[in-house]
Design a protein around this motif. Structure first.
Motif, mmCIF file in Angstrom:
data_model
loop_
_atom_site.group_PDB
_atom_site.id
_atom_site.type_symbol
_atom_site.label_atom_id
_atom_site.label_comp_id
_atom_site.label_asym_id
_atom_site.label_seq_id
_atom_site.Cartn_x
_atom_site.Cartn_y
_atom_site.Cartn_z
ATOM 1 N N GLY A 195 -0.951 -1.579 -1.457
ATOM 2 C CA GLY A 195 -2.605 -1.741 -1.506
ATOM 3 C C GLY A 195 -2.127 -2.716 -0.199
ATOM 4 N N THR A 198 -2.674 -0.270 2.407
ATOM 5 C CA THR A 198 -3.637 0.269 1.962
ATOM 6 C C THR A 198 -5.285 0.221 3.274
ATOM 7 O OG1 THR A 198 -3.389 1.208 0.084
ATOM 8 C CG2 THR A 198 -5.904 1.138 0.520
ATOM 9 N N ALA A 250 -9.030 -4.440 -0.931
ATOM 10 C CA ALA A 250 -7.550 -3.706 -1.149
ATOM 11 C C ALA A 250 -6.595 -4.940 -1.499
ATOM 12 C CB ALA A 250 -7.766 -2.980 0.316
ATOM 13 N N ARG A 275 -1.497 3.094 -7.502
ATOM 14 C CA ARG A 275 -1.695 4.180 -6.007
ATOM 15 C C ARG A 275 -2.458 4.703 -5.967
ATOM 16 N NH1 ARG A 275 4.128 2.855 -3.776
ATOM 17 N NH2 ARG A 275 5.044 1.823 -5.249
ATOM 18 N N PHE A 278 -5.441 3.506 -4.951
ATOM 19 C CA PHE A 278 -5.480 2.918 -3.457
ATOM 20 C C PHE A 278 -6.177 4.138 -2.387
ATOM 21 C CE2 PHE A 278 -2.969 -1.259 -4.926
ATOM 22 C CZ PHE A 278 -3.915 -2.101 -4.523
ATOM 23 N N LEU A 279 -4.980 5.058 -2.646
ATOM 24 C CA LEU A 279 -5.832 6.209 -2.008
ATOM 25 C C LEU A 279 -7.083 7.028 -1.994
ATOM 26 C CD1 LEU A 279 -4.075 7.772 -0.553
ATOM 27 C CD2 LEU A 279 -4.246 9.473 -2.104
ATOM 28 N N TYR A 281 -9.325 4.467 -1.649
ATOM 29 C CA TYR A 281 -10.460 3.389 -1.602
ATOM 30 C C TYR A 281 -9.823 3.718 0.828
ATOM 31 C CZ TYR A 281 -10.344 -0.555 -4.465
ATOM 32 O OH TYR A 281 -10.616 -1.177 -5.647
ATOM 33 N N ILE A 282 -8.523 4.316 0.913
ATOM 34 C CA ILE A 282 -8.672 4.991 2.069
ATOM 35 C C ILE A 282 -9.654 6.072 2.538
ATOM 36 C CG2 ILE A 282 -6.031 5.822 3.426
ATOM 37 C CD1 ILE A 282 -5.018 4.370 2.565
#
Lengths: 575, 177
Positions: A195, A198, A250, A275, A278-279, A281-282
């Motif tokens: 996180g 991220t 994040a 996970r 979080f990805l 978000y990126i």
């Protein structure tokens, strides 16, 4: 190969000094620990400064109090934004990055000297911008939209701060590389570190956007560039301004997972899902610049719709997933801890007296219900017309960065103090109340500002009675009431904020030392916090409580969304 | 726990909880719905912000507004002309430190092409108590087609901070039956 990995005498790896934490068993690099302490202290100082300014702003906007004269109001409002939204949060985030890399991975921190240089740059930048604001000719608000112009050192301070923060982010990446190269951990990095990674990746995008727009703006303020296009400025500036809030998301989601682990031994339901969230978000959060251009000329409707929705709400999907997996992980852990009766025994018997847990859970609920839902509604292309630049906007982002991020970081502090500063939290009885006091206040300011904004009260406005205006008219009296209630809530939040500062500073200076002897903690860690080896996705469990909570959330979301469309359909026709 | 590396190094192969899958599907579909609803509103809704925009130098815009005000002026209030353009006509409103100029008188149920631009800094057109809020930039002339659906006196506040007189910046639209 092993010989190559072994540190040779005189190398940085051999020079690093470690201690072993007697509560968690984690190996802590002393250099990293000092850097975390310095960044956390700076963060709290800027929170104190910015917090006082926030209270002054709220008391001025309370119609019955109307504390500050107009010049001071606009000055203090500018300072409030910079100090809390940038300096408090980013200093704390740098501390989190160092913690999530060096401490959680048991590694030495990369190039501590350069990390100190980064810290000094951030400090110099933050002080320089504050000086510019207090000199009085840079009351341009946090957004500093051209053609309105601030003093050159207002922009220069922000640039220097951003450079320092960017170096800090680089130190984080470097530490990950070192930890990997020196095999300080097995397998994949922990979820919390993931996180933080991220947050760091988003931070690079954010700080780069900031540099791209603030450097020419600085040159413009020096007279070296003749014009900054106001629309172009907004597009690029918000690449920093809004995306940096996604660093916060994040980071505070990571903090939720971390506190769940420390206080009740929570594991994620599934590594893969958490996970992947979080990805998302990126991949998609950076499109958020559009949220600030929905009511602006020049952009096509297609551009607005694609960007404002983060390409079909895929980043919102990330947050919605965490909205289930975080409470789900908490429920699963509590059921494993023996609280299995009914749908909600796990929640009733949660450690509500532990300010870290209470702060985390309040942050989770309020970020979702207040900040999250209002954010999606505000960021809907047409609905934005109803609220753009009204005080609904600060209502929304106080729900995200105050009730969400700030409260989560405050909660985390109750473990940063014993585990990093090695001082036990003083006045545990008062500390117990702190997150509730601050949380209620933060919820109040968010909701009442949203209410006032729905009634049309403008943001960043010194006098909503419009007494001195050339063509005065009356804004709705309900809006005045809401602004009064907002002022009251700000007083409550300020009380919680002062309590936090007093407890934090008091603990750092006078808290019982934990590095010697074997005294227990005032707010103990979950017993499983020490057994770091036993860890993986949680195995199948029933989560009725979480399903009920998420259903209530989803219904509120859908209902509020359509109420606003109804409201929109009743205004004048516009095409 | 979430603060240590996963014990199962092949965590990618672990099954996902059914409750998680269910929620991901619901949340994804809701996202799709909200995305397509914005597009749909362009066809079914009566409130969409036009994106018709032209670049213009502030002095050129000021000339157009002054000419418009002279042509259709019917009265003067607080030292500002009150302008009553015919229905369907182009209406020019300018934002400057610190006023919305001129005052307008429109007819309920009639459509007007309203031009918006600023002569100096950024401003925020905030029509109250209708609650329509639009950003106004210098150098950009935006044209929206507006149809008042209520009669009465309406105020325009500025909700983009524009310096020390920001809270004094107002304008007025009167809508007659």
């Amino acid at each position: 190969m092993a010989a190559i990995d072994a540190p040779y005498p005189g190398s940085a790896a051999a020079a690093a000094i470690f201690r072993t934490c007697r509560f968690t068993g984690l190996k802590v690099d002393i250099a990293a620990q000092r850097l975390i302490m310095a960044n956390a202290v700076a963060a709290v100082v800027f929170l104190a400064v910015g917090g006082v300014m926030g209270l002054l702003v709220a008391l001025t906007r309370w119609p019955a109090v109307h504390l500050l004269p107009s010049e001071w109001f606009y000055l203090v409002l500018t300072g409030h934004g910079a100090n809390v939204l940038l300096f408090w949060i980013i200093f704390f985030e740098i501390a989190i990055l160092y913690f999530a890399s060096a401490v959680l991975l048991g590694s030495r921190i990369a190039t501590p000297k350069i990390a100190w240089a980064a810290f000094v740059l951030m400090l110099v930048g933050a002080v320089m911008t504050n000086v510019a604001v207090f000199q009085g000719d840079s009351s341009v608000m946090f957004t500093s939209y051209p053609p309105m112009q601030a003093s050159p050192h207002f922009y220069l301070g922000l640039i220097i701060f951003a450079v320092g923060a960017l170096i800090g982010v680089g130190i984080f990446f470097g530490t990950l590389v070192i930890a990997h190269g020196e095999h300080t951990y097995e397998g994949s990095i922990p979820l919390v570190t993931f996180g933080a990674l991220t947050a760091a990746i988003i931070a690079v995008f954010t700080l780069a956007s900031g540099a791209i727009i603030l450097i020419p703006t600085y040159l413009w303020s020096l007279g070296l560039i003749t014009e900054i296009d106001p629309l172009m400025y907004k597009v690029v500036w918000w690449g920093m301004g809004h995306s940096s809030q996604q660093i916060n998301v994040a980071a505070h989601v990571s903090v939720w997972y971390a506190i769940g682990a420390l206080t009740i031994g929570a594991k994620p339901l599934s590594e893969k899902v958490s996970r992947s969230a979080f990805l998302l978000y990126i991949l998609f959060l950076q499109l958020a610049s559009a949220h600030h251009l929905l009511a602006d000329p020049g952009m096509s409707a297609t551009w607005k719709i694609v960007n404002t929705s983060y390409l079909m709400y895929l980043a919102v999907l990330g947050s919605l997933i965490h909205g289930l997996t975080v409470p789900g992980a908490l429920e699963a852990a509590q059921r494993r801890n023996g609280y299995t009766k009914g749908a909600f025994e796990w929640l009733r018997k949660a450690p509500w007296g532990n300010p870290a847990f209470a702060g985390m859970f309040l942050s989770l609920v309020m970020f979702g219900f207040i900040g999250g839902i209002s954010g999606v509604v505000l960021g809907t292309e047409q609905l934005n017309l109803l609220m753009h630049n009204t005080i609904y906007v600060p209502g929304h982002f106080h729900g995200t960065v105050v009730a969400g991020t700030t409260l989560a970081f405050m909660a985390m502090t109750y473990y940063v103090l014993p585990l990093i500063f090695q001082r036990d939290v003083i006045w545990p009885k008062l500390a117990r109340w702190q997150p509730y006091l601050f949380g209620i206040g933060a919820a109040g300011i968010s909701l009442f500002m949203m209410g006032a904004g729905t009634l049309g009260i403008p943001r960043r406005h010194w006098d909503i009675t419009l007494t001195d205006a050339m063509h005065p008219f009356d804004l709705p009296s309900g809006g005045f009431l809401m602004m009064g209630l907002n002022g009251l809530s700000a007083v409550i939040a300020a009380a919680g904020g002062i309590l936090y500062i007093v407890i934090t500073v008091g603990t750092v200076l006078w808290g019982k030392r934990l590095d010697k002897g074997d005294a227990p903690l005032n707010f103990p860690l979950h017993k499983q916090a020490a057994t770091v080896a036993e860890y993986g996705s949680h195995t199948t469990v029933k989560l009725p409580g979480t399903i009920i909570l998420v259903s209530i959330f989803f219904l509120s979301f859908v209902l509020y969304y359509f109420v606003n469309w109804k409201y929109l359909s009743e205004i004048w026709l516009l095409r | 726990m979430a603060i240590s590396p996963p014990r199962n190094r092949l965590w990618w192969n672990e099954p996902i909880e059914r409750v998680e899958i269910g929620w991901i599907v619901v949340a994804f579909l809701w996202g799709l719905f909200m995305f397509f609803f914005m597009i749909a509103w362009h066809f079914i809704g009566g409130q969409n912000l036009s994106t018709e925009t032209y670049r213009i130098k502030p002095p050129a815009y000021e000339e157009k507004v002054v000419a418009f005000a002279e042509k259709y002026q019917v009265a003067e209030e607080d030292g500002t002309p009150v302008v009553r353009p015919p229905a369907g006509e182009d209406v020019y409103l300018l934002a400057r430190l610190w006023e919305w100029w001129p005052l307008l008188e429109l007819k309920k149920g009639q459509s007007y092409r309203i031009h918006l631009s600023s002569l100096d800094w950024q401003h925020g057109f905030s029509l109250q108590p209708v609650n329509i809020n639009i950003s106004v930039h210098p150098g950009y002339e935006q044209i929206i087609t507006l149809t008042p659906t209520q009669a009465g006196e309406f105020g325009i506040a500025c909700n983009e901070y524009c310096g020390i007189g920001h809270h004094m910046m107002t304008g007025r639209i009167r809508v007659v039956e």
